[in-house]
Write a protein that holds these residues in place. Structure first.
Motif, PDB file in Angstrom:
ATOM      1  N   ARG A   7      30.051 -76.447  -4.784  1.00  0.00           N
ATOM      2  CA  ARG A   7      30.851 -75.826  -3.666  1.00  0.00           C
ATOM      3  C   ARG A   7      29.650 -74.694  -3.299  1.00  0.00           C
ATOM      4  NH1 ARG A   7      34.399 -71.829  -6.130  1.00  0.00           N
ATOM      5  NH2 ARG A   7      34.072 -72.064  -8.417  1.00  0.00           N
ATOM      6  N   HIS A   8      29.129 -73.919  -4.172  1.00  0.00           N
ATOM      7  CA  HIS A   8      28.401 -72.833  -4.000  1.00  0.00           C
ATOM      8  C   HIS A   8      27.086 -73.147  -3.320  1.00  0.00           C
ATOM      9  CE1 HIS A   8      30.381 -71.878  -7.853  1.00  0.00           C
ATOM     10  NE2 HIS A   8      30.576 -70.480  -7.180  1.00  0.00           N
ATOM     11  N   ASN A   9      26.377 -74.605  -3.667  1.00  0.00           N
ATOM     12  CA  ASN A   9      25.413 -75.279  -2.973  1.00  0.00           C
ATOM     13  C   ASN A   9      25.631 -75.541  -1.488  1.00  0.00           C
ATOM     14  OD1 ASN A   9      24.107 -75.094  -5.700  1.00  0.00           O
ATOM     15  ND2 ASN A   9      24.501 -77.383  -5.885  1.00  0.00           N
ATOM     16  N   ALA A  10      27.065 -76.088  -1.318  1.00  0.00           N
ATOM     17  CA  ALA A  10      27.353 -76.300  -0.104  1.00  0.00           C
ATOM     18  C   ALA A  10      27.126 -75.114   1.004  1.00  0.00           C
ATOM     19  CB  ALA A  10      28.569 -76.957   0.019  1.00  0.00           C
ATOM     20  N   VAL A  11      27.791 -73.943   0.380  1.00  0.00           N
ATOM     21  CA  VAL A  11      27.453 -72.600   1.111  1.00  0.00           C
ATOM     22  C   VAL A  11      26.243 -72.305   1.425  1.00  0.00           C
ATOM     23  CG1 VAL A  11      28.477 -70.386   1.174  1.00  0.00           C
ATOM     24  CG2 VAL A  11      29.909 -72.126   0.211  1.00  0.00           C
ATOM     25  N   ASP A  12      25.414 -72.178   0.350  1.00  0.00           N
ATOM     26  CA  ASP A  12      23.983 -71.944   0.355  1.00  0.00           C
ATOM     27  C   ASP A  12      23.249 -72.852   1.655  1.00  0.00           C
ATOM     28  OD1 ASP A  12      23.813 -69.938  -1.161  1.00  0.00           O
ATOM     29  OD2 ASP A  12      23.198 -71.232  -2.886  1.00  0.00           O
ATOM     30  N   LYS A  13      23.411 -74.234   1.664  1.00  0.00           N
ATOM     31  CA  LYS A  13      22.937 -75.085   2.584  1.00  0.00           C
ATOM     32  C   LYS A  13      23.548 -74.455   3.756  1.00  0.00           C
ATOM     33  CE  LYS A  13      22.382 -79.436  -0.206  1.00  0.00           C
ATOM     34  NZ  LYS A  13      22.902 -80.852  -0.461  1.00  0.00           N
ATOM     35  N   GLY A  14      24.671 -74.337   4.149  1.00  0.00           N
ATOM     36  CA  GLY A  14      25.102 -73.947   5.408  1.00  0.00           C
ATOM     37  C   GLY A  14      24.476 -72.627   5.966  1.00  0.00           C
ATOM     38  N   ILE A  15      24.069 -71.528   5.067  1.00  0.00           N
ATOM     39  CA  ILE A  15      23.475 -70.407   5.618  1.00  0.00           C
ATOM     40  C   ILE A  15      22.002 -70.680   5.674  1.00  0.00           C
ATOM     41  CG2 ILE A  15      22.769 -68.104   4.378  1.00  0.00           C
ATOM     42  CD1 ILE A  15      25.569 -68.113   2.957  1.00  0.00           C
ATOM     43  N   GLY A  16      21.453 -71.576   4.959  1.00  0.00           N
ATOM     44  CA  GLY A  16      20.288 -71.884   5.391  1.00  0.00           C
ATOM     45  C   GLY A  16      19.914 -72.539   6.742  1.00  0.00           C
ATOM     46  N   ALA A  17      20.995 -73.457   6.727  1.00  0.00           N
ATOM     47  CA  ALA A  17      20.857 -74.439   8.080  1.00  0.00           C
ATOM     48  C   ALA A  17      21.047 -73.472   9.058  1.00  0.00           C
ATOM     49  CB  ALA A  17      22.123 -75.394   8.196  1.00  0.00           C
ATOM     50  N   ALA A  18      22.006 -72.356   8.951  1.00  0.00           N
ATOM     51  CA  ALA A  18      22.041 -71.185  10.140  1.00  0.00           C
ATOM     52  C   ALA A  18      20.864 -70.404  10.272  1.00  0.00           C
ATOM     53  CB  ALA A  18      23.472 -70.539   9.570  1.00  0.00           C
TER      54      ALA A  18
ATOM     55  N   HIS B 192      19.549 -82.276   2.642  1.00  0.00           N
ATOM     56  CA  HIS B 192      19.094 -80.883   3.273  1.00  0.00           C
ATOM     57  C   HIS B 192      18.594 -79.928   2.337  1.00  0.00           C
ATOM     58  CE1 HIS B 192      20.984 -82.318   6.851  1.00  0.00           C
ATOM     59  NE2 HIS B 192      22.365 -82.710   6.416  1.00  0.00           N
ATOM     60  N   LEU B 193      17.742 -80.391   1.412  1.00  0.00           N
ATOM     61  CA  LEU B 193      17.241 -79.519   0.440  1.00  0.00           C
ATOM     62  C   LEU B 193      16.565 -78.271   1.086  1.00  0.00           C
ATOM     63  CD1 LEU B 193      16.009 -81.921  -2.241  1.00  0.00           C
ATOM     64  CD2 LEU B 193      17.923 -80.487  -2.258  1.00  0.00           C
ATOM     65  N   ASP B 194      15.818 -78.334   2.255  1.00  0.00           N
ATOM     66  CA  ASP B 194      15.232 -77.134   2.873  1.00  0.00           C
ATOM     67  C   ASP B 194      16.297 -75.927   3.106  1.00  0.00           C
ATOM     68  OD1 ASP B 194      12.810 -78.138   2.591  1.00  0.00           O
ATOM     69  OD2 ASP B 194      12.597 -78.474   4.813  1.00  0.00           O
ATOM     70  N   ASP B 195      17.528 -76.553   3.894  1.00  0.00           N
ATOM     71  CA  ASP B 195      18.448 -75.656   3.752  1.00  0.00           C
ATOM     72  C   ASP B 195      18.854 -74.800   2.772  1.00  0.00           C
ATOM     73  OD1 ASP B 195      18.562 -76.303   6.428  1.00  0.00           O
ATOM     74  OD2 ASP B 195      20.280 -77.822   6.467  1.00  0.00           O
ATOM     75  N   PHE B 196      19.091 -75.773   1.581  1.00  0.00           N
ATOM     76  CA  PHE B 196      19.635 -75.136   0.257  1.00  0.00           C
ATOM     77  C   PHE B 196      18.557 -74.135  -0.271  1.00  0.00           C
ATOM     78  CE2 PHE B 196      19.006 -75.326  -4.244  1.00  0.00           C
ATOM     79  CZ  PHE B 196      20.269 -74.593  -4.742  1.00  0.00           C
ATOM     80  N   PHE B 197      17.370 -74.290  -0.349  1.00  0.00           N
ATOM     81  CA  PHE B 197      16.708 -73.225  -0.857  1.00  0.00           C
ATOM     82  C   PHE B 197      16.436 -71.921  -0.140  1.00  0.00           C
ATOM     83  CE2 PHE B 197      12.648 -75.304   1.095  1.00  0.00           C
ATOM     84  CZ  PHE B 197      12.112 -74.314   1.834  1.00  0.00           C
ATOM     85  N   MET B 198      16.686 -72.284   1.284  1.00  0.00           N
ATOM     86  CA  MET B 198      16.601 -71.152   2.351  1.00  0.00           C
ATOM     87  C   MET B 198      17.836 -70.142   2.078  1.00  0.00           C
ATOM     88  SD  MET B 198      14.719 -69.636   4.757  1.00  0.00           S
ATOM     89  CE  MET B 198      13.634 -71.106   5.559  1.00  0.00           C
TER      90      MET B 198
END
Length: 281
Positions: free
Chosen positions: A183-194, A56-62
């Motif tokens: 853990r920070h990356n997981a949050v970034d991925k979640g926000i990016g997915a949203a 989910h790297l697109d979610d991460f950078f977003m």
């Protein structure tokens, strides 16, 4: 070590030897969580190198660019392209002029590890670019417990490797889960997915995490307008201070039919009431 070559695989395989007190050593292949360097290049200039699980790297950078307050709207990313070489990833993004100027003011100085949220930020002053939250959302303790259990059930990478952190975002009586070695990356991925699902700040009600809760994670939640954060583990003093000053409900040790409220507890009903869904609003 043999690594899956697909973008987003997230899991590799390593030769390992199992030692127990019950017999001879056992050689086997074991699933391990991937960790890779990901370079983020904005308008031709390197911004940061982060250590990330390549799923989910697109979610991460977003989510990362949103949490950094570089983009205020997903439309500020004009285009992007992924490049991989020798096991490392790089994403080249073209931003609007306004977003590129924000990035120039926040440019990081060093590599950021998978456990690092603010590594390399040039100045500690001005770390909070977001206004305090105003939200009338409230929910019951059992709805928080339900959401945290759903997060654990959806941790596919962690079920395979025992190594991944997770973040769950609860919204509109629904949720999404993302995992990463950090853990920070997981949050970034979640926000990016949203963001990529069309959700905007203030539309996600609860963030749950599978780890301790620190200042940086509270900051990411504030940036996306999330009024309630729950962690399976404990919280830091600075996380509590930031949550108190910026209107965020902070919950620690949310597991085993218990939880501890640290800030803005008025959003959580004090009796353990049943809920018909993961979120009550």
């Amino acid at each position: 070590m043999r690594i899956n070559g697909e973008l987003g695989a997230g899991i590799g395989w390593s030769a390992a030897t199992l030692l127990t007190g019950k017999g001879l050593p056992v050689a086997h292949q074991e699933a391990v969580l991937e960790e890779r360097a990901v370079s983020i290049v904005l308008n031709g200039q390197a911004y940061a190198v982060m250590m990330v699980t390549p799923e989910h790297l697109d979610d991460f950078f977003m989510g990362f660019l949103w949490s950094e307050a570089i983009i205020h709207d997903p439309e500020e990313i004009i285009t992007w392209e992924w490049v991989t070489e020798n096991g490392a990833w790089a994403v080249y993004l073209q931003l609007t002029a306004a977003a590129a100027e924000r990035a120039q003011h926040k440019r990081r100085q060093v590599l950021g590890g998978s456990a690092c949220g603010l590594c390399g930020t040039p100045l500690l002053a001005g770390l909070i670019p977001f206004a305090p939250l105003e939200s009338s959302f409230c929910c019951s303790p059992v709805s928080i417990r339900t959401l945290m259990l759903q997060m654990q059930e959806q941790q596919a990478l962690n079920h395979s490797t025992g190594t991944a952190h997770a973040a769950i975002l609860g919204y509109r009586r629904d949720y999404l889960v993302r995992e990463d070695i950090g853990r920070h990356n997981a949050v970034d991925k979640g926000i990016g997915a949203a963001i990529q699902q069309g959700l905007m700040p203030g539309e996600v009600n609860v963030l749950g995490i599978s780890s301790r809760l620190s200042f940086e994670i509270v900051l990411k939640a504030i940036g996306f307008g999330i009024p309630v954060i729950a962690a399976i583990s404990g919280v830091s003093s600075l996380a509590i201070e930031l949550a108190e000053s910026h209107g965020v409900t902070l919950i620690g040790y949310a597991r085993d039919d218990r939880m501890t409220l640290y800030a803005h507890s008025e959003r959580i009903q004090k009796d353990w009431m049943p809920a018909l869904s993961p979120l009550c609003d």
